[in-house]
Design a protein around this motif. Sequence first.
Motif, mmCIF file in Angstrom:
data_model
loop_
_atom_site.group_PDB
_atom_site.id
_atom_site.type_symbol
_atom_site.label_atom_id
_atom_site.label_comp_id
_atom_site.label_asym_id
_atom_site.label_seq_id
_atom_site.Cartn_x
_atom_site.Cartn_y
_atom_site.Cartn_z
ATOM 1 N N CYS A 98 10.791 59.801 -86.050
ATOM 2 C CA CYS A 98 10.253 61.132 -85.702
ATOM 3 C C CYS A 98 11.381 62.149 -85.619
ATOM 4 O O CYS A 98 11.268 63.263 -86.130
ATOM 5 C CB CYS A 98 9.491 61.080 -84.378
ATOM 6 S SG CYS A 98 7.943 60.168 -84.469
ATOM 7 N N ARG A 99 12.481 61.764 -84.967
ATOM 8 C CA ARG A 99 13.622 62.676 -84.840
ATOM 9 C C ARG A 99 14.145 63.075 -86.215
ATOM 10 O O ARG A 99 14.395 64.246 -86.495
ATOM 11 C CB ARG A 99 14.742 62.000 -84.046
ATOM 12 C CG ARG A 99 15.945 62.885 -83.782
ATOM 13 C CD ARG A 99 17.212 62.091 -83.499
ATOM 14 N NE ARG A 99 17.628 61.244 -84.609
ATOM 15 C CZ ARG A 99 18.206 61.682 -85.720
ATOM 16 N NH1 ARG A 99 18.436 62.965 -85.885
ATOM 17 N NH2 ARG A 99 18.541 60.841 -86.687
ATOM 18 N N GLN A 100 14.275 62.084 -87.096
ATOM 19 C CA GLN A 100 14.801 62.354 -88.436
ATOM 20 C C GLN A 100 13.867 63.270 -89.231
ATOM 21 O O GLN A 100 14.319 64.194 -89.907
ATOM 22 C CB GLN A 100 15.012 61.031 -89.192
ATOM 23 C CG GLN A 100 15.602 61.209 -90.564
ATOM 24 C CD GLN A 100 16.961 61.883 -90.510
ATOM 25 O OE1 GLN A 100 17.916 61.333 -89.999
ATOM 26 N NE2 GLN A 100 17.040 63.100 -91.022
ATOM 27 N N ASN A 101 12.572 63.012 -89.104
ATOM 28 C CA ASN A 101 11.630 63.835 -89.862
ATOM 29 C C ASN A 101 11.681 65.296 -89.381
ATOM 30 O O ASN A 101 11.650 66.227 -90.192
ATOM 31 C CB ASN A 101 10.211 63.275 -89.753
ATOM 32 C CG ASN A 101 9.306 63.782 -90.870
ATOM 33 O OD1 ASN A 101 9.788 64.371 -91.854
ATOM 34 N ND2 ASN A 101 8.017 63.582 -90.739
ATOM 35 N N ASP A 103 14.284 66.704 -88.068
ATOM 36 C CA ASP A 103 15.572 67.207 -88.578
ATOM 37 C C ASP A 103 15.443 67.718 -90.012
ATOM 38 O O ASP A 103 15.980 68.766 -90.352
ATOM 39 C CB ASP A 103 16.617 66.089 -88.575
ATOM 40 C CG ASP A 103 17.517 66.156 -87.359
ATOM 41 O OD1 ASP A 103 17.093 66.775 -86.358
ATOM 42 O OD2 ASP A 103 18.626 65.592 -87.410
ATOM 43 N N TRP A 104 14.740 66.945 -90.849
ATOM 44 C CA TRP A 104 14.535 67.373 -92.239
ATOM 45 C C TRP A 104 13.788 68.696 -92.276
ATOM 46 O O TRP A 104 14.141 69.596 -93.035
ATOM 47 C CB TRP A 104 13.751 66.310 -93.017
ATOM 48 C CG TRP A 104 14.534 65.087 -93.396
ATOM 49 C CD1 TRP A 104 15.850 65.024 -93.755
ATOM 50 C CD2 TRP A 104 14.036 63.735 -93.463
ATOM 51 N NE1 TRP A 104 16.202 63.727 -94.040
ATOM 52 C CE2 TRP A 104 15.119 62.914 -93.878
ATOM 53 C CE3 TRP A 104 12.792 63.139 -93.240
ATOM 54 C CZ2 TRP A 104 14.985 61.533 -94.054
ATOM 55 C CZ3 TRP A 104 12.661 61.770 -93.421
ATOM 56 C CH2 TRP A 104 13.754 60.983 -93.820
ATOM 57 N N GLN A 105 12.752 68.799 -91.441
ATOM 58 C CA GLN A 105 11.981 70.051 -91.403
ATOM 59 C C GLN A 105 12.849 71.213 -90.943
ATOM 60 O O GLN A 105 12.814 72.298 -91.522
ATOM 61 C CB GLN A 105 10.764 69.898 -90.481
ATOM 62 C CG GLN A 105 9.720 68.942 -91.038
ATOM 63 C CD GLN A 105 8.487 68.844 -90.153
ATOM 64 O OE1 GLN A 105 8.339 69.575 -89.174
ATOM 65 N NE2 GLN A 105 7.588 67.932 -90.499
ATOM 66 N N ASP A 106 13.634 70.964 -89.883
ATOM 67 C CA ASP A 106 14.496 72.020 -89.353
ATOM 68 C C ASP A 106 15.553 72.442 -90.375
ATOM 69 O O ASP A 106 16.047 73.568 -90.340
ATOM 70 C CB ASP A 106 15.184 71.570 -88.060
ATOM 71 C CG ASP A 106 14.193 71.463 -86.907
ATOM 72 O OD1 ASP A 106 13.058 71.963 -87.052
ATOM 73 O OD2 ASP A 106 14.551 70.878 -85.866
ATOM 74 N N ALA A 107 15.895 71.524 -91.276
ATOM 75 C CA ALA A 107 16.874 71.845 -92.323
ATOM 76 C C ALA A 107 16.227 72.611 -93.479
ATOM 77 O O ALA A 107 16.895 72.945 -94.459
ATOM 78 C CB ALA A 107 17.538 70.567 -92.835
ATOM 79 N N PRO A 111 7.876 69.914 -95.665
ATOM 80 C CA PRO A 111 7.436 68.911 -94.698
ATOM 81 C C PRO A 111 6.847 67.675 -95.385
ATOM 82 O O PRO A 111 6.076 67.800 -96.340
ATOM 83 C CB PRO A 111 6.365 69.623 -93.881
ATOM 84 C CG PRO A 111 6.426 71.048 -94.233
ATOM 85 C CD PRO A 111 7.176 71.196 -95.507
ATOM 86 N N ILE A 112 7.228 66.508 -94.896
ATOM 87 C CA ILE A 112 6.676 65.253 -95.395
ATOM 88 C C ILE A 112 6.226 64.400 -94.210
ATOM 89 O O ILE A 112 6.579 64.692 -93.067
ATOM 90 C CB ILE A 112 7.704 64.452 -96.232
ATOM 91 C CG1 ILE A 112 8.989 64.208 -95.424
ATOM 92 C CG2 ILE A 112 8.023 65.168 -97.544
ATOM 93 C CD1 ILE A 112 9.964 63.265 -96.101
ATOM 94 N N VAL A 113 5.464 63.373 -94.522
ATOM 95 C CA VAL A 113 5.007 62.432 -93.497
ATOM 96 C C VAL A 113 6.003 61.275 -93.432
ATOM 97 O O VAL A 113 6.506 60.842 -94.464
ATOM 98 C CB VAL A 113 3.600 61.899 -93.866
ATOM 99 C CG1 VAL A 113 3.193 60.741 -92.966
ATOM 100 C CG2 VAL A 113 2.575 63.028 -93.808
ATOM 101 N N LEU A 146 3.344 62.067 -88.736
ATOM 102 C CA LEU A 146 3.631 60.656 -88.427
ATOM 103 C C LEU A 146 2.456 59.801 -88.881
ATOM 104 O O LEU A 146 1.292 60.139 -88.645
ATOM 105 C CB LEU A 146 3.853 60.468 -86.917
ATOM 106 C CG LEU A 146 4.022 59.016 -86.437
ATOM 107 C CD1 LEU A 146 5.290 58.370 -87.014
ATOM 108 C CD2 LEU A 146 4.040 58.951 -84.907
ATOM 109 N N GLU A 147 2.780 58.712 -89.545
ATOM 110 C CA GLU A 147 1.747 57.752 -89.939
ATOM 111 C C GLU A 147 2.196 56.366 -89.502
ATOM 112 O O GLU A 147 3.373 56.034 -89.591
ATOM 113 C CB GLU A 147 1.562 57.796 -91.467
ATOM 114 C CG GLU A 147 0.457 56.890 -91.987
ATOM 115 C CD GLU A 147 0.088 57.201 -93.449
ATOM 116 O OE1 GLU A 147 -0.051 58.404 -93.803
ATOM 117 O OE2 GLU A 147 -0.043 56.257 -94.228
#
Length: 277
Positions: A98-101, A103-107, A111-113, A146-147
């Motif tokens: 969750c943290r990594q996902n 981070d990707w969005q914040d970068a 957005p991905i799941v 999240l899935e």
Amino acid sequence: AKELGRDNFQFYAPEFNSTAQEKFFLQEELRNALARAEFTLSYQPQVDLRSGHVFAVEALIRWNHPSLGTISPMKFIPLAEETGLIVQIGDWVLHEACRQNKDWQDAGLPPIVVCVNVSARQFRESNLISRVVNALKDSELEAKYLELEVTESLIMQNIETAVATMNELQSLGVQISIDDFGTGYSSLSALRTFPLARLKIDKSFIKDLAANENDQAVAIAVISLGQKLNLRVIAEGVETEDQVAFLRKNNCDEMQGYHFSKPVSAAGIVQLLNTGG
Ligand code: C2E
Ligand code: CA
Ligand code: CA
Ligand code: CA
């Protein structure tokens, strides 16, 4: 194996005289692995077969042991299940994914799941829901990104409690998919009562897909089942262009496998998404 003095490493690879000995050693090491930060996550992209877009990644745990090197999850997840350590390890995976996902969005990436594997013991723990809630809260990731992947055999063990747990997850906004589909014995009526986003055709049916008519029949059956139940269907373990062609022709929705990409580091995902995956 002991070569003291060559490098000043603290650990050395022991020589095991039996598998029982090896198992005991690994279980002891597994107890310390979280505290020593020996786990990492790799991420494997999932691709929409029609658009070619990467819309999700599956988080896959790696254990980098100081002397044994990288140990496969196929080897240590069952041990972690036996000892109950899977609950803490699984919790770490949830938080990290969750943290990594986020981070990707914040970068600024699209957005991905992120898909996280949940083991039987973890799924049956009464506090799974609050662990998921905490991982989302701590990371500030929206639930729809999240899935959770649960296996067919797991949910068929106790259908009523599985449905109840899944309904709670669904009400949070978390998506659920069935992993390794086709390897267990799903009751079709049960399948309808689960709040699912998708089915994952097990890679054992994909391996010889181009040549094996039985595997083709299974793949086609799962795809049409998905269509009837209004679920997306993803094929895993896709390695060849022939397999891709077969899946496209038979209206499979999504794929995952070495053909598109092996599991890669978080930085690898950034690269992939930036180059328009
Ligand atoms: P799985 O959930 O069925 O994951 C798919 C496995 O297939 C992964 O192996 C992946 O690296 C591999 N794979 C991907 N594409 C291909 C392909 O094209 N060809 C082939 N032959 N294999 C492919 P991996 O990473 O070694 O994981 C093995 C199993 O360990 C997973 O199977 C899953 O059951 C378990 N696992 C991995 N990470 C976790 C985790 O964080 N928690 C739990 N509970 N289990 C995990
Ligand atoms: Ca999986
Ligand atoms: Ca699988
Ligand atoms: Ca599997």
